[in-house]
Design a protein around this motif. Structure first.
Motif, PDB file in Angstrom:
ATOM      1  N   GLY A  72       1.060  -1.141  -0.200  1.00 43.05           N
ATOM      2  CA  GLY A  72       0.334  -0.510   0.152  1.00 43.05           C
ATOM      3  C   GLY A  72       0.794   1.463   0.245  1.00 43.05           C
ATOM      4  N   GLY A  73       2.132   0.898   0.269  1.00 42.54           N
ATOM      5  CA  GLY A  73       2.465   2.612   0.564  1.00 42.54           C
ATOM      6  C   GLY A  73       4.324   1.645   1.356  1.00 42.54           C
ATOM      7  N   ALA A  74       5.171   2.527   2.164  1.00 44.51           N
ATOM      8  CA  ALA A  74       6.329   2.426   1.967  1.00 44.51           C
ATOM      9  C   ALA A  74       5.959   2.421   3.908  1.00 44.51           C
ATOM     10  CB  ALA A  74       7.458   3.713   2.102  1.00 44.51           C
ATOM     11  N   LYS A  75       5.211   2.848   4.478  1.00 48.01           N
ATOM     12  CA  LYS A  75       5.226   2.381   6.172  1.00 48.01           C
ATOM     13  C   LYS A  75       4.073   1.377   6.410  1.00 48.01           C
ATOM     14  CE  LYS A  75       4.929   7.147   7.367  1.00 48.01           C
ATOM     15  NZ  LYS A  75       4.254   8.792   8.042  1.00 48.01           N
ATOM     16  N   GLY A 111       4.132   2.392  -8.335  1.00 50.31           N
ATOM     17  CA  GLY A 111       2.901   3.206  -7.406  1.00 50.31           C
ATOM     18  C   GLY A 111       2.050   1.898  -7.395  1.00 50.31           C
ATOM     19  N   ASN A 112       1.745   2.971  -5.930  1.00 51.15           N
ATOM     20  CA  ASN A 112       0.161   1.827  -5.480  1.00 51.15           C
ATOM     21  C   ASN A 112      -0.888   2.169  -6.889  1.00 51.15           C
ATOM     22  OD1 ASN A 112      -1.827   0.696  -4.695  1.00 51.15           O
ATOM     23  ND2 ASN A 112      -1.516   1.965  -2.366  1.00 51.15           N
ATOM     24  N   MET A 113      -1.945   0.793  -7.389  1.00 48.42           N
ATOM     25  CA  MET A 113      -2.525   0.724  -8.281  1.00 48.42           C
ATOM     26  C   MET A 113      -3.615   0.116  -7.638  1.00 48.42           C
ATOM     27  SD  MET A 113       0.388  -0.352 -11.373  1.00 48.42           S
ATOM     28  CE  MET A 113       1.010  -2.061 -10.025  1.00 48.42           C
ATOM     29  N   SER A 114      -3.020   0.288  -6.517  1.00 51.18           N
ATOM     30  CA  SER A 114      -4.606  -0.975  -5.947  1.00 51.18           C
ATOM     31  C   SER A 114      -4.724  -1.850  -6.938  1.00 51.18           C
ATOM     32  CB  SER A 114      -6.248   0.092  -6.408  1.00 51.18           C
ATOM     33  OG  SER A 114      -6.634  -0.922  -5.563  1.00 51.18           O
TER      34      SER A 114
END
Length: 350
Positions: free
Chosen positions: A277-280, A307-310
């Protein structure tokens, strides 16, 4: 004993316009900075996502103008149809299967509205039969790649020998908003890209990698964590900053619960393949699943490149894992609106 569904092929696709992260930051600054005093404070988000570049269905100039539903929908239909056809044709070619041999099409998408749905719109171009079964799935968000794979596998398993095509496709960039000057909108602008993945599944023969089991976990009273709001201009992102904390606190127990229902233990999972979902969120997943820091390497590589493409993102990660060589048992996981965790266990023959 029922025959499990095998992954016959997997392919991915992205649209033609590549955006570097600094390019997107500059565009966002030009649109929002003068009207949103907190923008410069939040601009550091773009540098901490782990993203180098990502892709969009429209050239970057398109996103600099305020758009309403008609323009967004036109861009969605044109872009989604092209991406669907490209990903599906690649998957069919790798499976050495014709579109006319597909018995069921499962289409997963939550970033645009199309009625008739996408697989109907491209049916003639693809060459699907007139009696093909259509299963459009909307609203799963980031969990859609894993949940969609589970749905497609169950459909394949229910009719051994038939071919099921799964297409997970999202055009997240089309939801960019000029009017919503919020942290959630800045986070979305720093993270999301467009992409598609397609999988051919068949039960009964062939396939080194099989869908062994699947599970889901829906948490009560969590509707406000992630999703869309809808207004006259389009979709508006609902995105709580507490997501990494929620993942770290709850995901480990949720996965253990789902795996126990599959009748094996966490110790029997050789690799986790997660929606990044993201780095965090990646760091939170490693902690929640008791993995070594850096264990989710494919996840970091995919988010850096796309990136996040869902929904399709986790299938991009799976593509890399398959190319490297799969261990005997892997577990795909993703989180999405609901708030929901979804997982699929894959068994790979040596």
């Amino acid at each position: 004993m029922k025959q499990t569904a095998a992954l016959v092929s997997l392919a991915t696709s992205v649209p033609p316009h590549q955006f570097h992260q600094n390019q997107i930051l500059a565009a966002a600054r030009g649109v929002m900075a003068d009207r949103y005093p907190e923008f410069e404070t939040l601009a550091s988000l773009f540098a901490h996502t782990g993203i180098r570049h990502r892709y969009g269905v429209m050239p970057i100039e398109w996103y600099l103008e305020r758009r309403g539903w008609p323009e967004r929908t036109k861009a969605f239909l044109e872009g989604a149809e092209k991406l669907f056809v490209d990903a599906a044709r690649k998957a069919l070619a790798r499976a050495d299967t014709a579109a006319s041999d597909i018995d069921t099409v499962v289409t997963v998408c939550s970033t645009g509205i199309a009625t008739p749905t996408l697989e109907a719109r491209v049916a003639a171009l693809m060459g699907f039969r007139s009696d093909v079964s259509r299963v459009p799935v909307f609203g799963l968000g980031c969990a859609g790649g894993v949940s969609g794979l589970a749905i497609a596998a169950r459909l394949a398993q229910s009719r051994p020998g038939t071919n099921v095509l799964l297409v997970a496709l999202e055009l997240c960039t089309l939801a960019v908003r000029h009017d919503q000057l919020t942290k959630a909108n800045i986070v979305a602008a720093s993270l999301f890209g467009d992409g598609a993945a397609a999988v051919v599944l068949r039960a009964g023969d062939g396939g080194m990698t099989r869908v062994e089991a699947s599970g889901e976990k829906l948490w009560p009273a969590t509707l406000g964590i992630m999703g869309w709001s809808v207004d006259p201009e389009g979709f508006g992102v609902i995105f709580q900053r507490t997501i990494p904390d929620f993942v770290q606190e709850h995901m480990g127990d949720a996965v253990a619960e789902m795996v126990a229902k599959m009748e094996f233990s966490l110790a029997e999972i050789d690799r986790f393949i997660c929606h990044p979902g993201g780095a965090k969120v990646i760091v939170a997943l490693e902690r929640a699943l008791s993995l070594q820091q850096g264990a989710l390497d494919h996840e970091r590589d995919v988010i850096a490149d796309y990136g996040n493409m869902s929904a399709p993102t986790v299938l991009f990660v799976l593509e890399r894992a398959l190319a490297q060589g799969m261990p005997p048992r892997s577990l795909l996981t993703a989180l999405g609106p609901g708030f929901t965790a979804s997982c699929v266990a894959l068994r790979h023959a040596a």
